[in-house]
Design a protein around this motif. Structure first.
Motif, PDB file in Angstrom:
ATOM      1  N   VAL A   7     -22.298  -0.068   7.322  1.00  0.00           N
ATOM      2  CA  VAL A   7     -21.304   0.099   6.553  1.00  0.00           C
ATOM      3  C   VAL A   7     -19.981  -0.666   6.585  1.00  0.00           C
ATOM      4  O   VAL A   7     -19.725  -0.724   7.928  1.00  0.00           O
ATOM      5  CB  VAL A   7     -20.939   1.796   6.098  1.00  0.00           C
ATOM      6  N   ARG A   8     -19.578  -1.537   5.715  1.00  0.00           N
ATOM      7  CA  ARG A   8     -18.176  -2.221   6.044  1.00  0.00           C
ATOM      8  C   ARG A   8     -17.260  -1.611   4.822  1.00  0.00           C
ATOM      9  O   ARG A   8     -17.696  -1.233   3.683  1.00  0.00           O
ATOM     10  CB  ARG A   8     -18.529  -3.554   5.619  1.00  0.00           C
ATOM     11  N   VAL A   9     -16.103  -1.444   5.073  1.00  0.00           N
ATOM     12  CA  VAL A   9     -15.037  -1.246   4.289  1.00  0.00           C
ATOM     13  C   VAL A   9     -14.095  -2.115   4.065  1.00  0.00           C
ATOM     14  O   VAL A   9     -13.740  -3.009   4.965  1.00  0.00           O
ATOM     15  CB  VAL A   9     -14.108   0.073   4.979  1.00  0.00           C
ATOM     16  N   LYS A  10     -13.438  -2.347   2.851  1.00  0.00           N
ATOM     17  CA  LYS A  10     -12.484  -3.332   2.478  1.00  0.00           C
ATOM     18  C   LYS A  10     -11.239  -2.711   2.204  1.00  0.00           C
ATOM     19  O   LYS A  10     -11.271  -1.451   1.515  1.00  0.00           O
ATOM     20  CB  LYS A  10     -12.864  -4.150   1.294  1.00  0.00           C
ATOM     21  N   ALA A  11     -10.014  -2.853   3.034  1.00  0.00           N
ATOM     22  CA  ALA A  11      -8.990  -1.784   2.887  1.00  0.00           C
ATOM     23  C   ALA A  11      -7.664  -2.735   2.977  1.00  0.00           C
ATOM     24  O   ALA A  11      -7.620  -3.776   3.580  1.00  0.00           O
ATOM     25  CB  ALA A  11      -9.014  -0.820   4.038  1.00  0.00           C
ATOM     26  N   SER A  12      -6.616  -1.990   2.366  1.00  0.00           N
ATOM     27  CA  SER A  12      -5.125  -2.720   2.660  1.00  0.00           C
ATOM     28  C   SER A  12      -4.467  -1.523   3.378  1.00  0.00           C
ATOM     29  O   SER A  12      -4.804  -0.514   3.248  1.00  0.00           O
ATOM     30  CB  SER A  12      -4.715  -2.995   1.337  1.00  0.00           C
ATOM     31  N   HIS A  13      -3.403  -1.853   4.105  1.00  0.00           N
ATOM     32  CA  HIS A  13      -2.613  -0.946   4.515  1.00  0.00           C
ATOM     33  C   HIS A  13      -1.184  -1.030   4.415  1.00  0.00           C
ATOM     34  O   HIS A  13      -0.659  -2.035   4.416  1.00  0.00           O
ATOM     35  CB  HIS A  13      -2.902  -0.383   6.010  1.00  0.00           C
ATOM     36  N   ILE A  14      -0.435  -0.103   4.736  1.00  0.00           N
ATOM     37  CA  ILE A  14       1.150  -0.386   5.026  1.00  0.00           C
ATOM     38  C   ILE A  14       1.542   0.515   6.366  1.00  0.00           C
ATOM     39  O   ILE A  14       1.153   1.397   6.539  1.00  0.00           O
ATOM     40  CB  ILE A  14       1.916   0.354   3.824  1.00  0.00           C
ATOM     41  N   LEU A  15       1.829  -0.479   7.296  1.00  0.00           N
ATOM     42  CA  LEU A  15       2.577   0.077   8.431  1.00  0.00           C
ATOM     43  C   LEU A  15       3.885   0.274   8.714  1.00  0.00           C
ATOM     44  O   LEU A  15       4.799  -0.775   8.600  1.00  0.00           O
ATOM     45  CB  LEU A  15       2.075  -0.817   9.737  1.00  0.00           C
ATOM     46  N   VAL A  16       4.374   1.423   9.156  1.00  0.00           N
ATOM     47  CA  VAL A  16       5.599   1.612   9.028  1.00  0.00           C
ATOM     48  C   VAL A  16       6.022   2.342  10.327  1.00  0.00           C
ATOM     49  O   VAL A  16       5.084   2.874  11.042  1.00  0.00           O
ATOM     50  CB  VAL A  16       6.193   2.476   7.759  1.00  0.00           C
ATOM     51  N   LYS A  17       7.336   2.432  10.853  1.00  0.00           N
ATOM     52  CA  LYS A  17       7.675   3.037  12.338  1.00  0.00           C
ATOM     53  C   LYS A  17       7.529   4.675  12.503  1.00  0.00           C
ATOM     54  O   LYS A  17       7.197   5.215  13.276  1.00  0.00           O
ATOM     55  CB  LYS A  17       8.908   2.441  12.666  1.00  0.00           C
ATOM     56  N   THR A  18       8.136   5.210  11.189  1.00  0.00           N
ATOM     57  CA  THR A  18       8.100   6.829  11.362  1.00  0.00           C
ATOM     58  C   THR A  18       7.294   7.301  10.286  1.00  0.00           C
ATOM     59  O   THR A  18       6.974   6.822   9.139  1.00  0.00           O
ATOM     60  CB  THR A  18       9.571   6.938  10.758  1.00  0.00           C
ATOM     61  N   GLY A  32       2.825   6.468  -8.868  1.00  0.00           N
ATOM     62  CA  GLY A  32       2.341   5.380  -9.602  1.00  0.00           C
ATOM     63  C   GLY A  32       2.922   3.959  -9.286  1.00  0.00           C
ATOM     64  O   GLY A  32       2.878   2.889  -9.808  1.00  0.00           O
ATOM     65  N   ASP A  33       3.607   3.899  -8.181  1.00  0.00           N
ATOM     66  CA  ASP A  33       4.041   2.668  -7.614  1.00  0.00           C
ATOM     67  C   ASP A  33       3.181   1.769  -7.121  1.00  0.00           C
ATOM     68  O   ASP A  33       1.986   2.443  -6.563  1.00  0.00           O
ATOM     69  CB  ASP A  33       5.165   3.079  -6.335  1.00  0.00           C
ATOM     70  N   ASP A  34       3.281   0.363  -7.077  1.00  0.00           N
ATOM     71  CA  ASP A  34       2.258  -0.409  -6.724  1.00  0.00           C
ATOM     72  C   ASP A  34       2.070  -0.429  -4.868  1.00  0.00           C
ATOM     73  O   ASP A  34       3.101  -0.980  -4.376  1.00  0.00           O
ATOM     74  CB  ASP A  34       2.416  -1.790  -7.307  1.00  0.00           C
ATOM     75  N   PHE A  35       0.894  -0.247  -4.714  1.00  0.00           N
ATOM     76  CA  PHE A  35       0.469  -0.518  -3.352  1.00  0.00           C
ATOM     77  C   PHE A  35       0.967  -1.385  -2.651  1.00  0.00           C
ATOM     78  O   PHE A  35       1.712  -1.757  -1.607  1.00  0.00           O
ATOM     79  CB  PHE A  35      -0.960  -0.177  -2.926  1.00  0.00           C
ATOM     80  N   ALA A  36       0.420  -2.759  -3.239  1.00  0.00           N
ATOM     81  CA  ALA A  36       0.703  -4.025  -2.607  1.00  0.00           C
ATOM     82  C   ALA A  36       2.051  -4.338  -2.682  1.00  0.00           C
ATOM     83  O   ALA A  36       2.708  -5.096  -1.633  1.00  0.00           O
ATOM     84  CB  ALA A  36      -0.210  -5.224  -3.597  1.00  0.00           C
ATOM     85  N   LYS A  37       2.750  -4.295  -3.709  1.00  0.00           N
ATOM     86  CA  LYS A  37       4.269  -4.193  -3.733  1.00  0.00           C
ATOM     87  C   LYS A  37       4.922  -3.688  -2.578  1.00  0.00           C
ATOM     88  O   LYS A  37       5.820  -4.343  -1.943  1.00  0.00           O
ATOM     89  CB  LYS A  37       4.908  -4.142  -4.902  1.00  0.00           C
ATOM     90  N   LEU A  38       4.614  -2.402  -2.444  1.00  0.00           N
ATOM     91  CA  LEU A  38       5.215  -1.773  -1.424  1.00  0.00           C
ATOM     92  C   LEU A  38       4.738  -2.401  -0.065  1.00  0.00           C
ATOM     93  O   LEU A  38       5.704  -2.247   1.068  1.00  0.00           O
ATOM     94  CB  LEU A  38       4.917  -0.150  -1.403  1.00  0.00           C
ATOM     95  N   ASP A  53      -3.503  -6.527   2.799  1.00  0.00           N
ATOM     96  CA  ASP A  53      -4.969  -6.876   2.583  1.00  0.00           C
ATOM     97  C   ASP A  53      -5.703  -6.977   4.125  1.00  0.00           C
ATOM     98  O   ASP A  53      -5.204  -7.956   4.746  1.00  0.00           O
ATOM     99  CB  ASP A  53      -5.341  -7.929   1.705  1.00  0.00           C
ATOM    100  N   LEU A  54      -6.669  -6.102   4.496  1.00  0.00           N
ATOM    101  CA  LEU A  54      -7.151  -6.525   5.883  1.00  0.00           C
ATOM    102  C   LEU A  54      -8.551  -6.950   5.662  1.00  0.00           C
ATOM    103  O   LEU A  54      -9.219  -7.418   6.708  1.00  0.00           O
ATOM    104  CB  LEU A  54      -7.241  -5.029   6.643  1.00  0.00           C
ATOM    105  N   GLY A  55      -9.171  -7.027   4.478  1.00  0.00           N
ATOM    106  CA  GLY A  55     -10.311  -7.540   4.239  1.00  0.00           C
ATOM    107  C   GLY A  55     -11.412  -6.653   4.696  1.00  0.00           C
ATOM    108  O   GLY A  55     -11.184  -5.323   4.662  1.00  0.00           O
ATOM    109  N   TYR A  56     -12.644  -7.161   4.888  1.00  0.00           N
ATOM    110  CA  TYR A  56     -13.575  -6.083   5.086  1.00  0.00           C
ATOM    111  C   TYR A  56     -13.669  -5.995   6.782  1.00  0.00           C
ATOM    112  O   TYR A  56     -13.415  -6.904   7.557  1.00  0.00           O
ATOM    113  CB  TYR A  56     -14.966  -6.668   4.714  1.00  0.00           C
ATOM    114  N   PHE A  57     -14.026  -4.723   7.114  1.00  0.00           N
ATOM    115  CA  PHE A  57     -14.257  -4.540   8.657  1.00  0.00           C
ATOM    116  C   PHE A  57     -15.264  -3.459   8.827  1.00  0.00           C
ATOM    117  O   PHE A  57     -15.391  -2.742   7.754  1.00  0.00           O
ATOM    118  CB  PHE A  57     -12.966  -4.174   9.225  1.00  0.00           C
ATOM    119  N   GLY A  58     -15.992  -3.276   9.802  1.00  0.00           N
ATOM    120  CA  GLY A  58     -17.000  -2.632  10.265  1.00  0.00           C
ATOM    121  C   GLY A  58     -16.412  -1.646  11.232  1.00  0.00           C
ATOM    122  O   GLY A  58     -15.326  -1.739  11.801  1.00  0.00           O
ATOM    123  N   LYS A  59     -17.361  -0.479  11.686  1.00  0.00           N
ATOM    124  CA  LYS A  59     -16.859   0.502  12.526  1.00  0.00           C
ATOM    125  C   LYS A  59     -17.012  -0.180  14.265  1.00  0.00           C
ATOM    126  O   LYS A  59     -17.532  -1.278  14.186  1.00  0.00           O
ATOM    127  CB  LYS A  59     -17.883   1.441  12.809  1.00  0.00           C
TER     128      LYS A  59
END
Length: 98
Positions: A7-18, A32-38, A53-59
């Motif tokens: 199984v592979r997942v394609k995901a995006s993330h937002i990394l913050v300090k708090t 309703g705000d846009d994930f990519a914009k944020l 965007d992190l692309g596809y990754f496996g376990k």
């Protein structure tokens, strides 16, 4: 014959300090705000420039708390905040391949 599928997942993330910043961003996404914009505006990760965007990754390719959250989510779902040694993540799963 036995076929083993990874199984592979394609995901995006937002990394913050708090955690509080992550929760505030999650509220904006829920409203309703846009994930990519944020991600471009707030993410501490270099992937923020590309909307997180992190692309596809496996376990085994991501740190455990991040991986656990990403693999439990369904395509289109945003989960978090998830704490890792890097900070607090919001994760948007965009595709799952079996």
């Amino acid at each position: 014959m036995h076929y083993c599928t990874m199984v592979r997942v394609k995901a995006s993330h937002i990394l913050v300090k708090t955690e509080s910043e992550a929760k505030q961003l999650m509220k904006q996404i829920s409203d309703g705000d846009d994930f990519a914009k944020l991600a471009k505006l707030h993410s501490q990760c270099p992937s923020g420039k590309s909307g997180g965007d992190l692309g596809y990754f496996g376990k085994g390719q991501m740190v455990k708390p991040f991986e656990d959250a990403a693999f439990k989510a369904k395509a289109g779902e945003v989960v978090g905040p998830v704490k890792t040694q890097f900070g607090w993540h919001l994760i948007k799963v965009t595709d799952v391949k079996n």
